[in-house]
Motif scaffolding. Sequence first.
Motif, PDB file in Angstrom:
ATOM      1  N   GLU A  26       0.823  -1.211   0.000  1.00 12.68           N
ATOM      2  CA  GLU A  26       0.000   0.000   0.000  1.00 12.68           C
ATOM      3  C   GLU A  26       0.859   1.263   0.000  1.00 12.68           C
ATOM      4  O   GLU A  26       0.460   2.304  -0.530  1.00 12.68           O
ATOM      5  N   TYR A  27       2.053   1.177   0.582  1.00  8.56           N
ATOM      6  CA  TYR A  27       2.924   2.340   0.727  1.00  8.56           C
ATOM      7  C   TYR A  27       3.958   2.453  -0.384  1.00  8.56           C
ATOM      8  O   TYR A  27       4.779   3.382  -0.370  1.00  8.56           O
ATOM      9  N   LEU A  28       3.953   1.524  -1.328  1.00  4.91           N
ATOM     10  CA  LEU A  28       4.968   1.501  -2.370  1.00  4.91           C
ATOM     11  C   LEU A  28       4.387   2.038  -3.676  1.00  4.91           C
ATOM     12  O   LEU A  28       3.444   1.464  -4.212  1.00  4.91           O
ATOM     13  N   PRO A  29       4.931   3.126  -4.210  1.00  2.00           N
ATOM     14  CA  PRO A  29       4.386   3.679  -5.455  1.00  2.00           C
ATOM     15  C   PRO A  29       4.632   2.759  -6.639  1.00  2.00           C
ATOM     16  O   PRO A  29       5.709   2.168  -6.782  1.00  2.00           O
ATOM     17  N   ASP A  30       3.614   2.610  -7.479  1.00  2.00           N
ATOM     18  CA  ASP A  30       3.726   1.816  -8.712  1.00  2.00           C
ATOM     19  C   ASP A  30       4.193   0.394  -8.447  1.00  2.00           C
ATOM     20  O   ASP A  30       5.050  -0.151  -9.145  1.00  2.00           O
ATOM     21  N   VAL A  31       3.617  -0.208  -7.419  1.00  2.97           N
ATOM     22  CA  VAL A  31       3.896  -1.601  -7.075  1.00  2.97           C
ATOM     23  C   VAL A  31       2.558  -2.276  -6.794  1.00  2.97           C
ATOM     24  O   VAL A  31       1.655  -1.678  -6.199  1.00  2.97           O
ATOM     25  N   HIS A  32       2.398  -3.519  -7.246  1.00  5.78           N
ATOM     26  CA  HIS A  32       1.175  -4.259  -6.981  1.00  5.78           C
ATOM     27  C   HIS A  32       1.493  -5.727  -6.737  1.00  5.78           C
ATOM     28  O   HIS A  32       2.575  -6.207  -7.101  1.00  5.78           O
ATOM     29  N   VAL A  33       0.571  -6.416  -6.091  1.00  4.47           N
ATOM     30  CA  VAL A  33       0.700  -7.862  -5.900  1.00  4.47           C
ATOM     31  C   VAL A  33       0.194  -8.543  -7.164  1.00  4.47           C
ATOM     32  O   VAL A  33      -0.980  -8.453  -7.510  1.00  4.47           O
ATOM     33  N   ALA A  34       1.093  -9.209  -7.878  1.00  5.15           N
ATOM     34  CA  ALA A  34       0.760  -9.800  -9.181  1.00  5.15           C
ATOM     35  C   ALA A  34       0.411 -11.277  -9.093  1.00  5.15           C
ATOM     36  O   ALA A  34      -0.337 -11.794  -9.925  1.00  5.15           O
ATOM     37  N   GLY A  35       0.976 -11.986  -8.114  1.00  4.35           N
ATOM     38  CA  GLY A  35       0.718 -13.409  -7.998  1.00  4.35           C
ATOM     39  C   GLY A  35       1.008 -13.904  -6.601  1.00  4.35           C
ATOM     40  O   GLY A  35       1.824 -13.310  -5.876  1.00  4.35           O
ATOM     41  N   ILE A  36       0.332 -14.969  -6.202  1.00  3.16           N
ATOM     42  CA  ILE A  36       0.548 -15.579  -4.893  1.00  3.16           C
ATOM     43  C   ILE A  36       0.558 -17.089  -5.070  1.00  3.16           C
ATOM     44  O   ILE A  36      -0.383 -17.661  -5.626  1.00  3.16           O
ATOM     45  N   GLN A  37       1.638 -17.723  -4.603  1.00  2.00           N
ATOM     46  CA  GLN A  37       1.736 -19.182  -4.656  1.00  2.00           C
ATOM     47  C   GLN A  37       1.818 -19.710  -3.231  1.00  2.00           C
ATOM     48  O   GLN A  37       2.522 -19.158  -2.386  1.00  2.00           O
ATOM     49  N   ASN A  38       1.096 -20.767  -2.980  1.00  5.71           N
ATOM     50  CA  ASN A  38       1.119 -21.380  -1.664  1.00  5.71           C
ATOM     51  C   ASN A  38       0.818 -22.866  -1.807  1.00  5.71           C
ATOM     52  O   ASN A  38       0.076 -23.275  -2.703  1.00  5.71           O
ATOM     53  N   ARG A  39       1.406 -23.681  -0.909  1.00  3.12           N
ATOM     54  CA  ARG A  39       1.152 -25.117  -0.995  1.00  3.12           C
ATOM     55  C   ARG A  39      -0.331 -25.430  -0.838  1.00  3.12           C
ATOM     56  O   ARG A  39      -0.840 -26.335  -1.479  1.00  3.12           O
TER      57      ARG A  39
END
Length: 410
Positions: A26-39
């Motif tokens: 939320e605090y990082l400019p021009d950054v987003h969560v693109a993918g999440i991998q989990n077992r």
Amino acid sequence: MATESFGIGFVSCGFITRELHVPSVEYLPDVHVAGIQNRTRDTAADLATECREAGLGDPTVYGEGEVAALAADPDVDGLWVTSPNFTRVDVVDGAIDAIDDGASLRGIAMEKPVARNLREAAHVIDRIEEAGLSHAYLENWPHEPDIRKMRELLWERGRPAGRPYLARSQAEHGGPHSAWFWDGELQGGGALTDMLCHALAGNHVLLSDPERPDGDLEAVAVSADTETLKWSRKRYAQQLREEHGVDYESDPTDDYARATVRYEDENGEPVISEASGSWCYVGAGVRRTIELLGPEYSGQVVADEESSSVFFSDSAGNGEGWAEKQTATSGRMPIDAASAVTGGFVAENRDAVDAFRDGENGMLDLEDGRRILRLCMAAYRAAETGQEVDLRTVDLSTYTPPPARGRQRV
């Protein structure tokens, strides 16, 4: 890349990812969560939903065995590896295999510790560097605003009197929140590798000259003690057996550790790092004290003193906690608001993203992670033998700490 915004792909979505790394976006400019991998794919899907609701991105979900698919996702610019210690080699192998098959990444950032031992660390680092990838070591302590400011002020104003010569750090809580942490073979050790890797890294940065990015200190010796103070007692061992399936009566790992690292500066003068930590603290969350001392000055950060708190009576206190490592739900508790900021996670992730965008390594990279891991291995060796370890002559490349040498499962 597919977008101007930097896409982070998270490998694993345990506490550190869910409560600290993801909120930092939320605090990082021009950054987003693109993918999440989990077992467990459903867990990744739940976190992805939270990201969408918070406006942090529209991440694609990947399940067990799909690290390579995450690395090959065109919206993922960098992997943030926060998975359990015993998965690190397989995760990096999967990501680099994807790159060999044509995937494109700007960098890999890895949560502390970099691996369980120096053999695994060498494998991980070699593969990442052979692929030509930038890398960062996600150790939040040196990035915490209070610690960074203390270091800046003491070095700047204290320099005429002489460099700082002693750093002390203490870190303790009531015990890990996931079963694998308690298993010495899976985790790679006990409280020493879980807690002291923070303190040793923080002390090293505090004692290092900010004007000498290539380093002005040489670690020359380590002494250490480890013990199991609480969790091998019958009552608590039974609790661990029931909750996590480990046998601390027969095969305990350390729940207390202390290490002293003796350095020499460029003039051969002694510089000392003292670190201690445990899983034995009973209190509201994590307790930490960080100190830096020099010839005519000193500084201290007490990280468990929150400016805000709440109180619940016993009758109202039954429920889940909200602070990291909270061990009770009644009484007076700190409100750990904005911990992603105050805990240094925003700063460390901004540093990694900026470095990867420039094709560089982070302020702390995986070689720093390997150096801290070597100190941990030396501390286990010193505790095991009862003798100081000479870092100038010892070979720890194949050393495995006693808690990680194989355990009898219950």
